[in-house]
Each structure stands twice: as structure tokens, then as C-alpha cells.
Design an enzyme around this catalytic site. Structure first.
Site, short mmCIF file in Angstrom:
data_model
loop_
_atom_site.label_atom_id
_atom_site.label_comp_id
_atom_site.label_asym_id
_atom_site.label_seq_id
_atom_site.Cartn_x
_atom_site.Cartn_y
_atom_site.Cartn_z
N PHE A 289 24.46 33.91 23.80
CA PHE A 289 25.36 33.70 24.94
C PHE A 289 24.84 34.50 26.13
O PHE A 289 24.76 35.73 26.06
CB PHE A 289 26.74 34.20 24.50
CG PHE A 289 27.82 34.13 25.53
CD1 PHE A 289 28.54 32.96 25.75
CD2 PHE A 289 28.18 35.26 26.24
CE1 PHE A 289 29.58 32.92 26.66
CE2 PHE A 289 29.21 35.23 27.17
CZ PHE A 289 29.92 34.05 27.38
N GLY A 290 24.49 33.82 27.19
CA GLY A 290 23.91 34.51 28.35
C GLY A 290 24.79 34.43 29.57
O GLY A 290 24.78 33.44 30.31
N LEU A 291 25.55 35.49 29.78
CA LEU A 291 26.41 35.56 30.97
C LEU A 291 25.92 36.67 31.90
O LEU A 291 25.78 36.48 33.11
CB LEU A 291 27.87 35.83 30.52
CG LEU A 291 28.94 35.87 31.60
CD1 LEU A 291 29.06 34.51 32.30
CD2 LEU A 291 30.30 36.24 30.98
N THR A 292 25.62 37.84 31.33
CA THR A 292 25.28 39.02 32.13
C THR A 292 23.94 38.86 32.85
O THR A 292 23.00 38.30 32.30
CB THR A 292 25.24 40.27 31.21
OG1 THR A 292 26.49 40.35 30.53
CG2 THR A 292 24.99 41.53 31.99
N PRO B 216 21.22 41.00 35.95
CA PRO B 216 20.94 42.35 36.47
C PRO B 216 22.01 42.83 37.46
O PRO B 216 22.36 44.02 37.46
CB PRO B 216 19.58 42.19 37.15
CG PRO B 216 18.92 41.06 36.41
CD PRO B 216 20.03 40.14 36.00
N GLY C 33 27.78 42.05 35.69
CA GLY C 33 28.26 42.34 34.33
C GLY C 33 29.76 42.07 34.30
O GLY C 33 30.19 40.93 34.11
N GLU D 166 31.32 42.81 25.98
CA GLU D 166 32.50 41.93 25.95
C GLU D 166 33.72 42.61 26.59
O GLU D 166 34.84 42.53 26.10
CB GLU D 166 32.78 41.46 24.52
CG GLU D 166 31.55 40.76 23.94
CD GLU D 166 31.87 39.66 22.99
OE1 GLU D 166 32.94 39.07 23.12
OE2 GLU D 166 31.03 39.38 22.13
N GLU E 113 37.66 49.80 30.76
CA GLU E 113 38.32 49.70 32.08
C GLU E 113 38.78 48.26 32.34
O GLU E 113 39.89 48.03 32.82
CB GLU E 113 37.36 50.14 33.20
CG GLU E 113 37.03 51.64 33.20
CD GLU E 113 36.13 52.05 32.05
OE1 GLU E 113 35.21 51.28 31.70
OE2 GLU E 113 36.35 53.14 31.48
#
Ligand SMILES: Cc1cc2nc3c(=O)[nH]c(=O)nc-3n(C[C@H](O)[C@H](O)[C@H](O)COP(=O)(O)OP(=O)(O)OC[C@H]3O[C@@H](n4cnc5c(N)ncnc54)[C@H](O)[C@@H]3O)c2cc1C
Length: 397
Positions: A124-127, A129, A132, A364, A368
Site C-alpha cells: 500500500f503506497g500512500l506516504t 517524502p 505523511g 497508520e 497525535e
């Protein structure tokens, strides 16, 4: 009605995963962790164990079990090492459940089935550079070109990236629409323009792989788009409802591992003429671990119960993830304290537990982000529009 009794099938699964992990993974994990080595046989072994499609229907190559079963698998795997459960999180929780929820029948047959059967490893590629916690900061973009999209961008901190076959990634298709301009795409290794790399010398989860995905002018056929154009943010968030559930369940395995190691050590180590287990300040740390194990477990069981019913569980899953992972970090920290100087060495596993716990606290959703989410719910700032979640309810037939 909530029933805490596990079914015979769930008990069998729990026992089977426990035995398999003890035999197949536990002996090599400590050395792999020290060396920062991901064993490429790990995913095929999970496939052999039969858990790579645990909660998907048999017609999609899965085992047809429920979401509590998925949680039990995660707890048992993480009892041995967080890296094993992380694979379940990205493969089943994030990418697998995402395709199951949002895919067309053809996409489920084509992409989910081989993943569920363990023939293909999905991530799963969301993040990115610069993106985030704040997904809208992503720079990846896909431009429509007839029946294709041309995708450019980079993903970073992607668990399993360098060993995966299938990638669920997100990119802007209309940047000016912000969150509503993001779309989801399924990529396959071998597509021209797609490459991956590993990140080395990580702080924790060192027996696992984490890396990046480079996407350079990848020509993606439109049938690789998951959901409608602009659905990407919604898809990503619903994937996180499932990924976070697997992390929450896994965290109870880590708490239990810290507790078991602490009990064993506290009974054998003597100071001032008695085992340290008899000192009340040591008992306090052990009591906290036991209490947090139960609290974290009850939280993920509730989330799993909601999932089984097909009910919306964003708040409950977020709470389970936040409390579970921070409790796992506290438990590992106290376990080191109980082990004294020995806890500070590789001779005992508790240092690895702490380093691993820090990883799952961050991914995930950091604490915070979960605190903000919880506060927004109770303050009435955030309300779920839909009571039902997109994850199909568990069906017994
Ligand atoms: C081991 C590991 C594996 C991972 N695997 C994956 C993966 O498979 N796929 C994937 O897509 N990503 C993955 N990630 C990335 C992970 O999800 C992100 O690191 C995480 O979401 C935090 O984003 P960031 O690192 O950019 O931190 P940032 O978002 O830059 O946050 C930095 C700090 O600021 C705080 N912060 C940010 N916004 C707020 C706010 N509004 N209010 C208060 N505090 C705030 C954060 O809590 C944090 O403390 C992984 C990360 C790690 C460490």
C-alpha cells in the site's frame, strides 16, 4: 450481543498460527533483526500457513473466515515479531481489503485472488517524502491519456515495497480539487517505469522490508484504477480502517510477548534475597502490562465485531490502534526496565520489542492524529456520513 467465546475454528486457527510461527519464524527472527535482513521466504511461508487471504471469500482465493480471525492471526504473528504482522497489515488489511471493498468483480478476480492465495504480495503506497499525516501534500499525479493514465511520483516508507508484486497507490488526477482530486491505482511489478528500493539501517522492524516506489511515466490502463476518479482519498481512509485494525490486533501480541518475557525474567532474577517478581514496584509494571493487554484486546475485538456486521468502525478502530500500539510501546519499555542491563542487550528480545513498537506507533496514524480524530468525534466536529462501512459484512455461508 457480543460473545467473547472463540469458535472452534478460531481456536484452531490461533493454535495453528502459534505453532507454525514458533517453528518457522521464531528461530531466525533475532538474527535477522540484528542484521536488518528480510528473509524473502517469509511471504511464501505465510502463504503456506494459509493466512494471506484469511478474511476473503473462497471465490476470491481466501479462507472465508471473519475479521476476528484476521485479528487473531495478527496477534499470534506479532507475538513472534512485528515484521510478520506488518506483512498482514499491508497485504490483507490495507491493499487486500481495499481491492475487496472497492474493486470491480474483474479486478477482484485479477488482482485480489492471486494475493489471497499467496501467489502475489500486495502493498500500500500512500506516504510520500512530503506527505505523511497530511495526505493532501502528495505530489504524485496521473494524467489521463485516452484509455490510459500516465503516472509520475514517488512513495516512501512503504512496507514490503522491494518484494511486492502488486501495489495499491494514490495520486492526484485533479490537484485543484484537493482531497476530491485523488485517485487510486493498482500497479504490478514489471510495468515499465515502476521500480522499488529498500531503506536500510532502520530503528526497528528490522526483520521486515520497508522502502520506496519510484513511478516514472508509468502507462496504466484505465481498468487498473480502483473506484471512480476522485475516490482515492475515501479509498485510502477506508483501507486505513482495516489496516489499523490489523495493527491494533498485532499490538496485543507484542504486549503479551513483553509480559511473558517479564514474568519469566522476574521469577528467576533475584535481588535483596528474593525474586524481583516479589518486589511490588516490579509487580506494578507487570500489572500495567496485564491491564493494558486486556484493554487493547477488548478494543480490537469490538472493532472486529463491528466489521463482521458491516458497520462503520472508523472511531473504534482508530482508538484500538492508538491505545494498542502506545500500550505495546509502554509494555516493551517496562519489560526492558524489568530486565535491567540485560534488557539493554540482544541477549533478550525486549529491546527488539521496544524498537518494533515505535514503528507501529508511527505508521497508520501517529498518536497525535488518533487523538485529534477521537477529540473531533466526541466534540461533534466529525461525524460519519455512512453508518455502514464499505467492507462487506462477514457471511457464514
Ligand atoms: C516502519 C514504517 C512502515 C511504514 N509503512 C508504510 C506503508 O506501508 N505505506 C504507507 O503509505 N506509509 C507507511 N509508513 C509511513 C507512515 O504511515 C507515516 O510515517 C506516518 O503516517 C507519519 O507521517 P510522516 O512520517 O510524514 O510524519 P509527519 O506527518 O510529518 O508528522 C511528523 C510529526 O508531526 C505530528 N503531526 C503531524 N500533523 C499533526 C497535527 N495536525 N497535529 C499534531 N501533530 C501533528 C505527527 O504526529 C508527528 O509526530 C510507514 C512508516 C514506518 C515508520
Amino acid at each position: 450481543m457480543i460473545d467473547f467465546e472463540l469458535t472452534e475454528e478460531q481456536k484452531w486457527l490461533q493454535e495453528n498460527v502459534r505453532k507454525f510461527s514458533e517453528k518457522e519464524f521464531a528461530p531466525t527472527i533475532p538474527e535477522d533483526d540484528i542484521k536488518g535482513h528480510y528473509d524473502p521466504e517469509t511471504f511464501p511461508k505465510l502463504a503456506k500457513l494459509g493466512v494471506t487471504g484469511v478474511c476473503f471469500p473462497e471465490k476470491y482465493g481466501g479462507s472465508g473466515l471473519d475479521y476476528i480471525s484476521l485479528g487473531l492471526v495478527c496477534e499470534e504473528l506479532e507475538y513472534v515479531d512485528t515484521s510478520l504482522r506488518t506483512i498482514m497489515s499491508v497485504h490483507v488489511g490495507l491493499s487486500g481489503c481495499g481491492i475487496y471493498q472497492w474493486g470491480t468483480e474483474e479486478q477482484k478476480q485479477r488482482f485480489l485472488k492471486p494475493m489471497a492465495k499467496g501467489e502475489k504480495f500486495g502493498v500500500f503506497g500512500l506516504t510520500e517524502p512530503d506527505a505523511g499525516s497530511d495526505v493532501s501534500g502528495m505530489k504524485s499525479h496521473a494524467v489521463k491519456d485516452g484509455n490510459h493514465y500516465i503516472l509520475n511520483g514517488q512513495k516512501i516508507w512503504i512496507s514490503g515495497a522491494d518484494y511486492a508484486h502488486t501495489f495499491l497507490v494514490f495520486a492526484y488526477t485533479q490537484k485543484e480539487k484537493k482531497h476530491d482530486g485523488i485517485s487510486a491505482f493498482i500497479l504490478e511489478r514489471g510495468m515499465p517505469g515502476l521500480s522499488t528500493f529498500s531503506i536500510h539501517n532502520k530503528f526497528g522492524i528490522r526483520a521486515g522490508n520497508v522502502g520506496g516506489i519510484v513511478m516514472q511515466d508509468i502507462k496504466i490502463p484505465a481498468e487498473h484504477r480502483l473506484g471512480e476518479e476522485g475516490d482515492g482519498f475515501k479509498i485510502a481512509m477506508s483501507c486505513l480502517d482495516n489496516g489499523r485494525f490489523t495493527v491494533a490486533a498485532g499490538s496485543t501480541g507484542l504486549i503479551r510477548a513483553s509480559l511473558d518475557a517479564s514474568i519469566k525474567y522476574a521469577k528467576s532474577r533475584k535481588t535483596f534475597g528474593k525474586p524481583i517478581a516479589e518486589h511490588q514496584l516490579v509487580q506494578e509494571m507487570i500489572a500495567k502490562m496485564a491491564a493494558n493487554y486486556d484493554a487493547a484486546k477488548l478494543l480490537w475485538l469490538r472493532a472486529g465485531w463491528l466489521k463482521n456486521k458491516g458497520l462503520r468502525n472508523t472511531r473504534e478502530t482508530s482508538l484500538a490502534k492508538w491505545i494498542g500500539t502506545t500500550s505495546a510501546f509502554d509494555a516493551a519499555n517496562d519489560a526492558i526496565e524489568i530486565h535491567g542491563a540485560y534488557g539493554y542487550s540482544d541477549e533478550y528480545p525486549v529491546g527488539r520489542f521496544l524498537r518494533n513498537a515505535k514503528g507501529e506507533v508511527i505508521y497508520e496514524g501517529t498518536p497525535e492524529i488518533h487523538k485529534l480524530l477521537q477529540a473531533e468525534y466526541v466534540l461533534g466536529i466529525r461525524q460519519d456520513k455512512e453508518l455502514r462501512c464499505k467492507l462487506p459484512a462477514y457471511q457464514t455461508n
